[in-house]
Write a protein that holds these residues in place. Structure first.
Motif, mmCIF file in Angstrom:
data_model
loop_
_atom_site.group_PDB
_atom_site.id
_atom_site.type_symbol
_atom_site.label_atom_id
_atom_site.label_comp_id
_atom_site.label_asym_id
_atom_site.label_seq_id
_atom_site.Cartn_x
_atom_site.Cartn_y
_atom_site.Cartn_z
ATOM 1 N N ILE A 55 0.867 -1.176 0.000
ATOM 2 C CA ILE A 55 0.000 0.000 0.000
ATOM 3 C C ILE A 55 0.907 1.230 0.000
ATOM 4 O O ILE A 55 1.644 1.458 0.957
ATOM 5 C CB ILE A 55 -0.935 0.002 1.228
ATOM 6 N N LEU A 56 0.851 1.984 -1.095
ATOM 7 C CA LEU A 56 1.698 3.166 -1.249
ATOM 8 C C LEU A 56 0.838 4.412 -1.064
ATOM 9 O O LEU A 56 0.003 4.719 -1.926
ATOM 10 C CB LEU A 56 2.354 3.168 -2.630
ATOM 11 N N PRO A 57 1.039 5.126 0.033
ATOM 12 C CA PRO A 57 0.233 6.321 0.288
ATOM 13 C C PRO A 57 0.794 7.543 -0.437
ATOM 14 O O PRO A 57 1.895 7.515 -0.986
ATOM 15 C CB PRO A 57 0.360 6.491 1.798
ATOM 16 N N GLY A 58 0.007 8.602 -0.420
ATOM 17 C CA GLY A 58 0.501 9.903 -0.834
ATOM 18 C C GLY A 58 0.655 10.132 -2.315
ATOM 19 O O GLY A 58 1.538 10.863 -2.737
ATOM 20 N N ILE A 59 -0.188 9.518 -3.142
ATOM 21 C CA ILE A 59 -0.107 9.825 -4.568
ATOM 22 C C ILE A 59 -1.228 10.808 -4.917
ATOM 23 O O ILE A 59 -2.236 10.910 -4.211
ATOM 24 C CB ILE A 59 -0.195 8.564 -5.462
ATOM 25 N N THR A 60 -1.034 11.536 -5.976
ATOM 26 C CA THR A 60 -2.057 12.434 -6.505
ATOM 27 C C THR A 60 -2.377 11.972 -7.916
ATOM 28 O O THR A 60 -1.475 11.822 -8.733
ATOM 29 C CB THR A 60 -1.545 13.892 -6.534
ATOM 30 N N SER A 61 -3.638 11.740 -8.171
ATOM 31 C CA SER A 61 -4.067 11.314 -9.504
ATOM 32 C C SER A 61 -4.747 12.474 -10.217
ATOM 33 O O SER A 61 -5.639 13.125 -9.663
ATOM 34 C CB SER A 61 -5.032 10.132 -9.401
ATOM 35 N N VAL A 62 -4.309 12.736 -11.432
ATOM 36 C CA VAL A 62 -4.926 13.729 -12.305
ATOM 37 C C VAL A 62 -5.461 12.953 -13.498
ATOM 38 O O VAL A 62 -4.713 12.231 -14.163
ATOM 39 C CB VAL A 62 -3.897 14.797 -12.757
ATOM 40 N N LYS A 68 -14.366 16.261 -17.506
ATOM 41 C CA LYS A 68 -13.685 17.243 -16.647
ATOM 42 C C LYS A 68 -12.347 16.666 -16.193
ATOM 43 O O LYS A 68 -12.223 15.454 -15.984
ATOM 44 C CB LYS A 68 -14.526 17.549 -15.399
ATOM 45 N N VAL A 69 -11.366 17.538 -16.037
ATOM 46 C CA VAL A 69 -10.089 17.122 -15.474
ATOM 47 C C VAL A 69 -10.222 17.180 -13.956
ATOM 48 O O VAL A 69 -10.588 18.207 -13.381
ATOM 49 C CB VAL A 69 -8.924 18.020 -15.958
ATOM 50 N N GLU A 70 -9.957 16.044 -13.334
ATOM 51 C CA GLU A 70 -10.083 15.903 -11.880
ATOM 52 C C GLU A 70 -8.702 15.715 -11.265
ATOM 53 O O GLU A 70 -7.773 15.254 -11.933
ATOM 54 C CB GLU A 70 -10.952 14.678 -11.538
ATOM 55 N N GLU A 71 -8.584 16.026 -9.990
ATOM 56 C CA GLU A 71 -7.362 15.781 -9.229
ATOM 57 C C GLU A 71 -7.762 15.312 -7.841
ATOM 58 O O GLU A 71 -8.517 15.998 -7.151
ATOM 59 C CB GLU A 71 -6.534 17.061 -9.127
ATOM 60 N N ASP A 72 -7.267 14.123 -7.454
ATOM 61 C CA ASP A 72 -7.642 13.551 -6.167
ATOM 62 C C ASP A 72 -6.447 12.900 -5.481
ATOM 63 O O ASP A 72 -5.595 12.292 -6.149
ATOM 64 C CB ASP A 72 -8.714 12.463 -6.352
ATOM 65 N N PRO A 73 -6.410 12.994 -4.147
ATOM 66 C CA PRO A 73 -5.406 12.217 -3.406
ATOM 67 C C PRO A 73 -5.855 10.757 -3.389
ATOM 68 O O PRO A 73 -7.041 10.464 -3.229
ATOM 69 C CB PRO A 73 -5.458 12.824 -2.003
ATOM 70 N N GLU A 74 -4.924 9.848 -3.604
ATOM 71 C CA GLU A 74 -5.247 8.423 -3.593
ATOM 72 C C GLU A 74 -4.082 7.653 -2.988
ATOM 73 O O GLU A 74 -3.044 8.217 -2.656
ATOM 74 C CB GLU A 74 -5.512 7.908 -5.015
ATOM 75 N N LEU A 75 -4.285 6.357 -2.871
ATOM 76 C CA LEU A 75 -3.236 5.419 -2.509
ATOM 77 C C LEU A 75 -3.133 4.428 -3.655
ATOM 78 O O LEU A 75 -4.096 4.233 -4.398
ATOM 79 C CB LEU A 75 -3.586 4.663 -1.224
ATOM 80 N N LEU A 76 -1.983 3.796 -3.776
ATOM 81 C CA LEU A 76 -1.771 2.825 -4.839
ATOM 82 C C LEU A 76 -1.490 1.458 -4.233
ATOM 83 O O LEU A 76 -0.653 1.333 -3.336
ATOM 84 C CB LEU A 76 -0.586 3.247 -5.720
ATOM 85 N N LEU A 77 -2.198 0.450 -4.706
ATOM 86 C CA LEU A 77 -1.911 -0.928 -4.326
ATOM 87 C C LEU A 77 -1.005 -1.515 -5.402
ATOM 88 O O LEU A 77 -1.355 -1.493 -6.586
ATOM 89 C CB LEU A 77 -3.194 -1.758 -4.230
ATOM 90 N N MET A 78 0.157 -2.016 -4.994
ATOM 91 C CA MET A 78 1.056 -2.728 -5.910
ATOM 92 C C MET A 78 0.944 -4.197 -5.525
ATOM 93 O O MET A 78 1.333 -4.601 -4.425
ATOM 94 C CB MET A 78 2.498 -2.235 -5.777
#
Length: 135
Positions: A55-62, A68-78
């Motif tokens: 679980i990788l925290p602290g990513i921003t997805s655009v 619409k262009v969105e921007e959200d904080p997310e986490l990434l599961l590898m």
């Protein structure tokens, strides 16, 4: 001493040759928060759909969504799994993810540490944790 080095190199080379390139995969899934990340990760591992989920925290997805262009904080599961499990993993994520269109993408692993790649295969092939308890 050179003879010993040759024996070790041949042994390592033989171990590496036993891995079939592409038989393991990494899959990536974005999630909105840690609760969702942990719930999915635990379910994926318990169902033996993967050997490990980071679980990788602290990513921003655009991204673009509904024009619409969105921007959200997310986490990434590898997720580390066998390639043969990616479709089943994707179905599990779709069924248990809060997003309408959950990201599940994968890439085959060409090479790596042979004992680790063997561990992925051995772990994913075991009976799911919940089924073991019932037996």
């Amino acid at each position: 001493m050179p003879g010993l080095v040759g024996v070790v190199c041949r042994a390592v080379s033989t171990m590496a040759e036993s891995y079939l390139a592409g038989s393991a995969s990494m899959a990536f899934v974005t999630v909105p928060n840690m609760d969702v990340a942990k719930k999915l990760a635990h379910g994926i591992v318990k169902q033996r759909l993967a050997a490990c989920v980071n679980i990788l925290p602290g990513i921003t997805s655009v991204y673009e969504w509904e024009d619409k262009v969105e921007e959200d904080p997310e986490l990434l599961l590898m997720i580390k799994t066998q390639s043969s499990k990616v479709d089943e993993l994707s179905a599990y994520v779709r069924s248990n993810h809060p997003y309408d269109c959950a990201e599940v993408i994968s890439s085959k692993i060409d090479n790596g540490n042979p004992p680790y790649l063997k561990w992925i295969a051995d772990t994913v092939q075991k009976i799911p944790v919940e089924e073991k308890k019932d037996s």
